[in-house]
Design a protein around this motif. Structure first.
Motif, mmCIF file in Angstrom:
data_model
loop_
_atom_site.group_PDB
_atom_site.id
_atom_site.type_symbol
_atom_site.label_atom_id
_atom_site.label_comp_id
_atom_site.label_asym_id
_atom_site.label_seq_id
_atom_site.Cartn_x
_atom_site.Cartn_y
_atom_site.Cartn_z
ATOM 1 N N ILE A 1 23.781 -33.292 -15.766
ATOM 2 C CA ILE A 1 23.676 -33.795 -14.396
ATOM 3 C C ILE A 1 24.914 -33.482 -13.556
ATOM 4 C CG2 ILE A 1 24.574 -36.137 -14.723
ATOM 5 C CD1 ILE A 1 21.341 -35.257 -12.840
ATOM 6 N N THR A 2 26.030 -33.164 -14.208
ATOM 7 C CA THR A 2 27.218 -32.806 -13.420
ATOM 8 C C THR A 2 27.015 -31.487 -12.672
ATOM 9 O OG1 THR A 2 28.339 -31.680 -15.251
ATOM 10 C CG2 THR A 2 28.774 -34.055 -14.975
ATOM 11 N N GLY A 3 25.975 -30.733 -13.003
ATOM 12 C CA GLY A 3 25.644 -29.499 -12.294
ATOM 13 C C GLY A 3 24.755 -29.723 -11.080
ATOM 14 N N LEU A 4 24.508 -30.967 -10.724
ATOM 15 C CA LEU A 4 23.600 -31.275 -9.621
ATOM 16 C C LEU A 4 24.017 -30.604 -8.313
ATOM 17 C CD1 LEU A 4 21.069 -32.776 -8.725
ATOM 18 C CD2 LEU A 4 22.506 -34.778 -8.287
ATOM 19 N N ASP A 5 25.297 -30.596 -7.987
ATOM 20 C CA ASP A 5 25.742 -29.962 -6.743
ATOM 21 C C ASP A 5 25.506 -28.449 -6.769
ATOM 22 O OD1 ASP A 5 26.497 -32.337 -5.535
ATOM 23 O OD2 ASP A 5 28.590 -32.172 -6.140
ATOM 24 N N GLU A 6 25.781 -27.815 -7.901
ATOM 25 C CA GLU A 6 25.564 -26.367 -8.031
ATOM 26 C C GLU A 6 24.082 -26.046 -7.866
ATOM 27 O OE1 GLU A 6 26.465 -22.737 -11.192
ATOM 28 O OE2 GLU A 6 26.923 -24.791 -11.770
ATOM 29 N N TYR A 7 23.234 -26.810 -8.545
ATOM 30 C CA TYR A 7 21.787 -26.640 -8.412
ATOM 31 C C TYR A 7 21.346 -26.910 -6.970
ATOM 32 C CZ TYR A 7 16.948 -28.135 -8.278
ATOM 33 O OH TYR A 7 15.641 -28.307 -7.911
ATOM 34 N N GLY A 8 21.854 -27.994 -6.371
ATOM 35 C CA GLY A 8 21.476 -28.374 -5.015
ATOM 36 C C GLY A 8 21.798 -27.306 -3.992
ATOM 37 N N THR A 9 22.916 -26.615 -4.171
ATOM 38 C CA THR A 9 23.287 -25.533 -3.264
ATOM 39 C C THR A 9 22.234 -24.431 -3.291
ATOM 40 O OG1 THR A 9 25.641 -26.017 -3.479
ATOM 41 C CG2 THR A 9 25.054 -23.782 -2.776
ATOM 42 N N LEU B 1 19.092 -24.280 -18.703
ATOM 43 C CA LEU B 1 19.921 -25.338 -18.123
ATOM 44 C C LEU B 1 19.161 -26.159 -17.095
ATOM 45 C CD1 LEU B 1 23.118 -23.163 -17.528
ATOM 46 C CD2 LEU B 1 22.631 -24.692 -19.470
ATOM 47 N N VAL B 2 18.061 -25.597 -16.562
ATOM 48 C CA VAL B 2 17.288 -26.253 -15.505
ATOM 49 C C VAL B 2 15.816 -25.886 -15.638
ATOM 50 C CG1 VAL B 2 17.726 -24.361 -13.864
ATOM 51 C CG2 VAL B 2 17.126 -26.629 -13.002
ATOM 52 N N GLU B 3 14.960 -26.842 -15.330
ATOM 53 C CA GLU B 3 13.519 -26.613 -15.249
ATOM 54 C C GLU B 3 13.032 -27.340 -13.997
ATOM 55 O OE1 GLU B 3 9.400 -27.019 -17.871
ATOM 56 O OE2 GLU B 3 11.340 -27.361 -18.822
ATOM 57 N N LEU C 1 24.106 -21.906 -14.230
ATOM 58 C CA LEU C 1 23.084 -22.779 -13.651
ATOM 59 C C LEU C 1 22.587 -22.205 -12.322
ATOM 60 C CD1 LEU C 1 21.423 -25.375 -13.554
ATOM 61 C CD2 LEU C 1 23.440 -26.535 -12.623
ATOM 62 N N ALA C 2 23.482 -21.669 -11.512
ATOM 63 C CA ALA C 2 23.080 -21.079 -10.232
ATOM 64 C C ALA C 2 22.152 -19.887 -10.450
ATOM 65 C CB ALA C 2 24.303 -20.673 -9.420
ATOM 66 N N ASP C 3 22.477 -19.013 -11.402
ATOM 67 C CA ASP C 3 21.627 -17.855 -11.707
ATOM 68 C C ASP C 3 20.243 -18.302 -12.148
ATOM 69 O OD1 ASP C 3 23.753 -16.122 -11.184
ATOM 70 O OD2 ASP C 3 24.267 -15.871 -13.311
ATOM 71 N N GLN C 4 20.194 -19.265 -13.059
ATOM 72 C CA GLN C 4 18.913 -19.765 -13.545
ATOM 73 C C GLN C 4 18.128 -20.429 -12.421
ATOM 74 O OE1 GLN C 4 18.970 -22.026 -17.194
ATOM 75 N NE2 GLN C 4 20.350 -20.583 -18.192
#
Length: 129
Positions: free
Chosen positions: A81-89, A116-118, A46-49
Motif C-alpha cells: 500500500i505504500t505504492g499508492l501514490d505511485e499507482y495513483g499518479t 505488484l498491482v491488479e 509498480l508504475a510500469d505494471q
C-alpha cells in the motif's frame, strides 16, 4: 437482458483458461454494463505494471465500444500500500475527469508472484443510435 462472456481477440488474452476477461450485460435499450476481470501486467516497477494494466483495460473496453471515460467503478489490489501514490499518479494519466467510485486493497500476493498491482473495472456503455 443478455449476458455475453468474451475474450476479445484484439486485446491481450487471459493468463488462464479459467476465466473470461469481459462480461457484457446488455439492457434492452441497447446500453450495457461491462465487468472486466482483474488485470495484471509485466514490468519492473509498480508504475510500469500500472501503465500496462490500464493499456490492457483500454483495449478490452475498446473491443466492446467503450473507453476509459465510460468506467464507473474501479477496484485496485496492491501488494504494498505504500505504492499508492505511485499507482495513483499513473491512474490519473488514464482516468481523468470526475473521480470514480473506488476501492483499494492491500493484499499479500496476486495471481502471479511478480505482480505488484491488479485492477478490475466496471464500465457503463450508453446505447448507440
Amino acid at each position: 437482458m443478455r449476458i455475453t462472456l468474451d475474450n476479445p481477440a484484439s486485446a491481450p488474452q487471459p493468463l488462464s483458461p479459467y476465466y473470461s476477461q469481459v462480461a457484457r450485460v446488455e439492457h434492452p435499450d441497447g446500453s450495457a454494463l461491462l465487468f472486466l476481470s482483474g488485470q495484471i501486467a509485466e514490468g519492473a516497477t509498480l508504475a510500469d505494471q500500472s501503465r500496462g494494466v490500464f493499456e490492457t483495460i483500454a483495449a478490452l473496453l475498446k473491443a466492446h465500444g467503450a473507453t476509459l471515460a465510460d468506467v464507473i467503478n474501479i477496484r485496485t489490489y496492491l501488494t504494498d500500500i505504500t505504492g499508492l501514490d505511485e499507482y495513483g499518479t499513473v491512474r490519473r494519466e488514464f482516468l481523468t475527469g470526475t473521480p470514480l467510485t473506488s476501492m483499494t486493497f492491500e493484499v499479500p500476493r496476486l495471481f502471479r508472484a511478480e505482480a505488484l498491482v491488479e485492477v478490475e473495472v466496471v464500465a457503463a456503455v450508453p446505447a448507440t443510435g
